[in-house]
Structure formats: structure tokens, C-alpha cells
Design a protein around this motif. Structure first.
Motif, PDB file in Angstrom:
ATOM      1  N   ALA A   1      10.156  -0.075   5.417  1.00 15.24           N
ATOM      2  CA  ALA A   1       9.367   0.944   4.705  1.00 15.24           C
ATOM      3  C   ALA A   1      10.291   1.944   4.014  1.00 15.24           C
ATOM      4  CB  ALA A   1       8.444   1.670   5.673  1.00 15.24           C
ATOM      5  N   PRO A   2       9.966   2.315   2.787  1.00 16.94           N
ATOM      6  CA  PRO A   2      10.779   3.274   2.049  1.00 16.94           C
ATOM      7  C   PRO A   2      10.452   4.729   2.399  1.00 16.94           C
ATOM      8  CG  PRO A   2       9.014   2.491   0.656  1.00 16.94           C
ATOM      9  CD  PRO A   2       8.916   1.730   1.956  1.00 16.94           C
ATOM     10  N   VAL A   3       9.586   4.927   3.389  1.00 18.18           N
ATOM     11  CA  VAL A   3       9.181   6.267   3.827  1.00 18.18           C
ATOM     12  C   VAL A   3       9.379   6.376   5.337  1.00 18.18           C
ATOM     13  CG1 VAL A   3       7.489   6.544   1.955  1.00 18.18           C
ATOM     14  CG2 VAL A   3       6.767   5.576   4.154  1.00 18.18           C
TER      15      VAL A   3
ATOM     16  N   ALA B   1       0.828  -1.206   0.000  1.00 15.68           N
ATOM     17  CA  ALA B   1       0.000   0.000   0.000  1.00 15.68           C
ATOM     18  C   ALA B   1       0.864   1.260   0.000  1.00 15.68           C
ATOM     19  CB  ALA B   1      -0.942   0.000   1.202  1.00 15.68           C
ATOM     20  N   VAL B   2       1.971   1.235   0.716  1.00 13.30           N
ATOM     21  CA  VAL B   2       2.891   2.376   0.716  1.00 13.30           C
ATOM     22  C   VAL B   2       3.337   2.671  -0.716  1.00 13.30           C
ATOM     23  CG1 VAL B   2       5.200   3.156   1.397  1.00 13.30           C
ATOM     24  CG2 VAL B   2       3.687   2.145   3.104  1.00 13.30           C
ATOM     25  N   ALA B   3       3.695   1.634  -1.446  1.00 11.70           N
ATOM     26  CA  ALA B   3       4.162   1.807  -2.823  1.00 11.70           C
ATOM     27  C   ALA B   3       3.040   2.242  -3.760  1.00 11.70           C
ATOM     28  CB  ALA B   3       4.788   0.507  -3.320  1.00 11.70           C
ATOM     29  N   ALA B   4       1.862   1.676  -3.598  1.00  8.59           N
ATOM     30  CA  ALA B   4       0.754   1.924  -4.526  1.00  8.59           C
ATOM     31  C   ALA B   4       0.050   3.260  -4.300  1.00  8.59           C
ATOM     32  CB  ALA B   4      -0.262   0.790  -4.426  1.00  8.59           C
ATOM     33  N   GLU B   5       0.100   3.786  -3.089  1.00 10.32           N
ATOM     34  CA  GLU B   5      -0.724   4.943  -2.736  1.00 10.32           C
ATOM     35  C   GLU B   5       0.042   6.253  -2.602  1.00 10.32           C
ATOM     36  OE1 GLU B   5      -3.946   4.950  -2.666  1.00 10.32           O
ATOM     37  OE2 GLU B   5      -4.389   2.810  -2.645  1.00 10.32           O
TER      38      GLU B   5
END
Length: 125
Positions: free
Chosen positions: A106-108, A71-75
């Protein structure tokens, strides 16, 4: 850009929702939430304090941590909000920690939220 909250029906998940709503307001961005609990988070509106939010669905067969990272990547997420609690060394060893995995993978940036003392109904630290 958006703020994504890892939500659940636990005190930690509910604290994360409240803090995530405040973070989205501070940033002036969208609020998203993904329910990872064994039991649904339920009515989240009181925790959001009027902040508009969108629920992100996940495949119930997918590992919850993988669902959050997907979801982190998609949103187009700019910050991830996760509730945490203290666990014994044995509990960490046997069960692992979703929050720890998200912090590391997480990349964020990841904002961790603790439940205020006594608010979770548990005692001790």
C-alpha cells in the motif's frame, strides 16, 4: 482524503470497521469500506457508531488484495484499515496473508486492528 476499511463478515473485518469509523472521526474525513469476504459483511451500521460511510464496490472476479490497492489509488485514501489475526507458520506459507501484502504494497499508512482477546470466539494465540 478518506479512510478505507477492508471489511468482511469475520471478527477481524468487523473490528476493522469499528476502528476505521473511529479513525475517520479523529481525522475529520470520509469513511469508505470495501467488502473482501467470501460472505458479505452484512449490516455494518452498528459498527460505525453513526459515522457516515460509503461502500466501495469491487469486481468479484478481481483478486481482493488488488481490489483494495486499486481503491486506495482511486479514492484518495490517506490511511488503510485492516483487521489481522494470528496465523500458524504453515498457514502463512500455504495461504499467504492479505494484511501482510497490503502492509508491504500500500502506498499509504496501514492501520492494523486486532480483535480483542476472547471476542472472536477462538482460543489460544
Amino acid at each position: 482524503m478518506s479512510v478505507l476499511v477492508v471489511a468482511s463478515a469475520t471478527p477481524e473485518g468487523r473490528a476493522a470497521l469499528a476502528e476505521g469509523a473511529a479513525e475517520a472521526r479523529r481525522r475529520g474525513t470520509a469513511l469508505l469500506w470495501l467488502d473482501v469476504g467470501a460472505e458479505p459483511a452484512g449490516d455494518v451500521a452498528p459498527l460505525l457508531d453513526g459515522t457516515p460511510a460509503r461502500h466501495v464496490a469491487r469486481d468479484p472476479n478481481q483478486d481482493p488484495t488488488d481490489a483494495v490497492l486499486d481503491a486506495v489509488a482511486a479514492e484518495d485514501v490517506e490511511v488503510l484499515v485492516v483487521g489481522t489475526r494470528r496465523r500458524s507458520p504453515l498457514g502463512k506459507f500455504v495461504l499467504g496473508s492479505m494484511a501482510q501484502k497490503l502492509i508491504l504494497d500500500a502506498p499509504v499508512p496501514v492501520l492494523t486492528v486486532k480483535v480483542p482477546a476472547g471476542a472472536d470466539g477462538r482460543t489460544g494465540s
